[in-house]
Design an enzyme around this catalytic site. Structure first.
Site, PDB file in Angstrom:
ATOM      1  CD  GLU A 159      -3.106  -0.889   2.172  1.00  0.00           C
ATOM      2  OE1 GLU A 159      -2.859  -0.237   3.192  1.00  0.00           O
ATOM      3  OE2 GLU A 159      -4.213  -1.418   1.962  1.00  0.00           O
ATOM      4  CD  GLU A 311      -3.879  -6.098   2.956  1.00  0.00           C
ATOM      5  OE1 GLU A 311      -4.622  -5.362   3.650  1.00  0.00           O
ATOM      6  OE2 GLU A 311      -2.665  -5.897   2.834  1.00  0.00           O
TER       7      GLU A 311
HETATM    8  C1  GLA Z   1      -4.054  -2.604   5.054  1.00  0.00           C
HETATM    9  C2  GLA Z   1      -2.667  -3.192   5.174  1.00  0.00           C
HETATM   10  C3  GLA Z   1      -2.574  -4.362   6.085  1.00  0.00           C
HETATM   11  C4  GLA Z   1      -3.413  -4.157   7.310  1.00  0.00           C
HETATM   12  C5  GLA Z   1      -4.828  -3.882   6.884  1.00  0.00           C
HETATM   13  C6  GLA Z   1      -5.780  -3.741   8.041  1.00  0.00           C
HETATM   14  O1  GLA Z   1      -4.794  -3.080   4.018  1.00  0.00           O
HETATM   15  O2  GLA Z   1      -2.119  -3.514   3.927  1.00  0.00           O
HETATM   16  O3  GLA Z   1      -1.223  -4.547   6.452  1.00  0.00           O
HETATM   17  O4  GLA Z   1      -2.913  -3.069   8.024  1.00  0.00           O
HETATM   18  O5  GLA Z   1      -4.853  -2.681   6.174  1.00  0.00           O
HETATM   19  O6  GLA Z   1      -7.092  -3.508   7.586  1.00  0.00           O
END
Ligand code: GLA
Length: 661
Positions: A159, A311
């Site tokens: 991210e 995710e």
């Molecule tokens: C993001 C991050 C993860 C985690 C999630 C929690 O998507 O990439 O490492 O912190 O949020 O929702």
């Protein structure tokens, strides 16, 4: 793309399945737990896990040290169990020693405050030292695991989303600006620095948009956003090139945040072998499923085909004010929705819920309640569902007749201070228009305004405040070629430098829609509505004088704009100068789509039932809390149950069917 490399694709990792799994952080657990993890993963149908996303201080506890033994053992253990690995470069969270020994790696915000270690993502994209260490660990990781049979994909960083206003970033910003403008004169012209005495006599005087007494130069802010996106992409592609050199046949991805403002998503997607996204709709949000559909449609369009849900949460997240769990069935429904809209991978953050650290109250595929907990039991059931449908679904495409245009540069230019109305939010307007199409069951792609649009029956522009000349010409050419265009307000206002177009809106677009003069904008207060012929508008209204060419208008009724056009049509080009209330916008778009020959996936569906066609499969998804009955034309086989269905099909609360002809 790395020169000379034939890009591998998601299908190289899926091999005809839907990937199922999540982030796995074994370094947080004793080794005995790893064995239980792998057993549970197998039981749950996990095909693939992502390792190492935040492992930098475990892999390199001291500068230059390498601790790969634990990772070797985990990779071998997973491979022995038939589980593939998406291996992450750990570069999103540098170890504390880096900030301590090299404070130049730490980013600074606009007010000059340092972002210290103790959290994550405390790296400056412009720091040569950070880039050096990131390249070194990536090089060694790639060299060590290039030949490992579990390796199926690379995951770069995590991210990308940081900003830096510090001194090294300032120097990089100047270099970026020199490359863009060549001369200071060109920069002064583009930025309009005659305003407020901002003319630059030296490149050294230019800064990132740091804290100022009053409003900042908007083009400086816009360019800083462009620069930030480019710098983060440079970090990403530098690591991508290293791993690709070791394993040219293994696809590479980095995970996007859903509809995040900070990255030029079109530009980034060009550099990805696999486009992946993280998606966390609020289980309580009435439009959570539509938000998800929007992100899924956008991600599929960025990928130009199957994409990866990197995710999601099996249960609650921990970062909202109040964090709700998913009621029984919702995790399965939203996962199948992602597959319906093109995902060939369904993954979570994270496999096992942490007991310590900032995310210990964020759910996992195995929660604190353990394998017997409802959340894990549902995760297991979903694994079986995905295994059942994977062969028929993986690699197939969706066909859309409608496309929404979106551009991050337009968003950046409009999301600034001192606009006509702070109530107008680009993303919210985008959601409102997508919702109208989603509720009409019109499958919708996204595209950049300069993309080829000729394959679509209907092009929808919710709002593109900034349009390049090439984009304007593209829209004109599309309509000239027989296409139907619907455009919302605040479109075509500014050029690439955020300079307002003569007449307050691009003259070619005014001509296209039959607008003679755009006299004034009349933004509305939050909650205020304006009456129009047959509907109410929200957020915005406009004082427009129609030109002779306008074929059809719907007028404002009452108030200051009484009798003036709220909606105009000239031939196949529509202009909507307010944000109609949801039902009205849905009605309008459904009518225009029908006239353009764009058909909904199915007619007569009960409210709350989503229908998506992917390849020759029909996905039916009941987002309602009550059972819903769908009348089906002909007989089908439900791949989830193996049963033959036809006529009336009842979907339970949060129920789904995946129908093959
Ligand atoms: C993001 C991050 C993860 C985690 C999630 C929690 O998507 O990439 O490492 O912190 O949020 O929702």
């Amino acid at each position: 793309m790395t020169p000379g490399r034939t890009a591998p694709v998601l299908a190289d990792a899926t091999r005809g399945r839907i990937l199922y799994g999540g982030d796995y952080n074994p370094e947080q657990w004793p080794e005995e737990t790893w064995h239980e993890d792998v057993r549970l993963m197998r039981d749950a149908g996990v095909t693939t896990v992502t390792l190492g996303v935040f492992s930098w201080s475990t892999l390199e506890p001291r500068p230059g040290a390498r601790e790969f033994g634990w990772l070797d053992r985990v990779m071998d253990l997973l491979h022995g169990a038939g589980i593939d690995v998406v291996l992450a470069t750990p570069t999103a969270s540098p170890p504390p020693w880096m900030g301590r020994l090299h404070p130049d790696t730490l980013p600074r915000d606009a007010a000059g405050r340092t972002e210290w270690w103790g959290g994550r993502q405390h790296f400056s994209h412009s720091s040569a030292t950070y880039r050096h260490y990131a390249a070194a660990i990536t090089e060694d990781l790639a060299a060590r695991y290039a030949g490992h049979p579990a390796l199926t994909m690379w995951h770069i960083n995590n991210e990308y989303c940081t900003f830096d206003h510090g001194d090294e970033a300032a120097a990089a910003f100047r270099r970026w600006l020199r490359a863009r403008y060549g001369t200071l004169d060109a920069l002064n012209t583009a930025w309009g620095t005659a305003f407020w005495s901002q003319g630059y006599d030296s490149w050294d005087g230019i800064l990132p948009p740091r804290h100022t007494h009053y409003l900042k130069n908007p083009t400086q802010v816009l360019d800083f956003r462009r620069f930030t996106s480019d710098m983060l992409l440079e970090c990403c592609t530098a690591e991508r090139d290293i791993v690709a050199r070791h394993t040219p046949h293994i696809p590479v991805t980095t995970n996007f945040m859903p509809l995040w403002i900070g990255q030029d998503g079109w530009r980034w997607a060009e550099e990805e072998d696999v486009v992946s996204v993280d998606l966390y709709p609020d289980p309580r949000a009435p439009l959570g499923a539509q938000h998800a559909a929007l992100v899924q449609d956008l991600t599929r369009s960025q990928a130009r085909g199957p994409w990866m849900l990197m995710e999601q949460a099996a249960g609650p997240v921990n970062w909202r004010g109040v964090n709700h769990p998913k009621p029984p069935g919702l995790n399965r429904l939203w996962s199948l929705q992602a597959v319906a809209r093109g995902a060939d991978a369904v993954c979570y953050f994270q496999w096992r819920q942490s007991r310590q650290g900032a995310e210990k109250f964020h759910s996992g595929m195995v929660g604190h309640a353990g394998p017997q907990g409802r959340t894990h039991q549902e995760v297991k059931r979903l694994g079986a569902d995905l295994a059942r449908i994977g062969g028929a679904v993986a690699g197939t495409h969706l066909a859309a007749e409608v496309v929404i245009l979106h551009d991050w540069h337009a968003w950046w230019a409009s999301a600034q201070e001192a606009r006509p109305s702070a109530e107008v939010d680009h993303a919210a307007v985008l959601h409102a228009w997508h919702r109208a199409l989603w509720e009409s069951r019109l499958t919708t792609d996204f595209a950049h305004p300069e993309h080829d649009l000729s394959g679509y029956r209907l092009v929808v522009v919710p709002q593109l405040y900034l349009l390049t000349d090439a984009a304007v010409e593209n829209l004109l050419g599309y309509v000239r070629g027989g296409g139907t265009l619907v455009c919302g307000f605040l479109t075509g206002i500014a050029d690439e430098d955020d300079r307002v177009r003569p007449g307050g809106m691009d003259a070619r677009l005014r001509e296209l829609f039959g607008i003679r003069t755009l006299h004034e904008w009349w933004p509305l207060e939050a909650g205020e509505t304006v009456a129009c012929e047959g509907f109410h508008g929200t957020l915005w209204s406009e004082e427009i004088e129609a030109g002779p060419g306008a074929d059809e208008t719907l007028a404002y009724r009452g108030g200051e704009l009484d009798g003036l056009p709220a909606v105009l049509r000239k031939g196949r080009a529509w202009y909507v100068s307010t944000l109609p209330e949801p039902e009205a916008l849905r009605g309008l778009l459904a009518r225009v789509a029908a006239a353009a020959g764009a058909r909904p996936v199915l007619d007569g569906l009960p409210a709350g039932v989503e229908a998506v066609r992917r390849g020759d499969l029909l996905f039916l998804l009941n987002h309602g809390r009550e059972p819903a009955t769908v009348q089906l034309p002909g007989g089908h086989r439900d791949l989830l149950t193996g049963e033959t269905v036809g006529g009336a099909l009842t979907l339970s609360r949060y129920g789904a069917a995946v129908l093959a002809p």
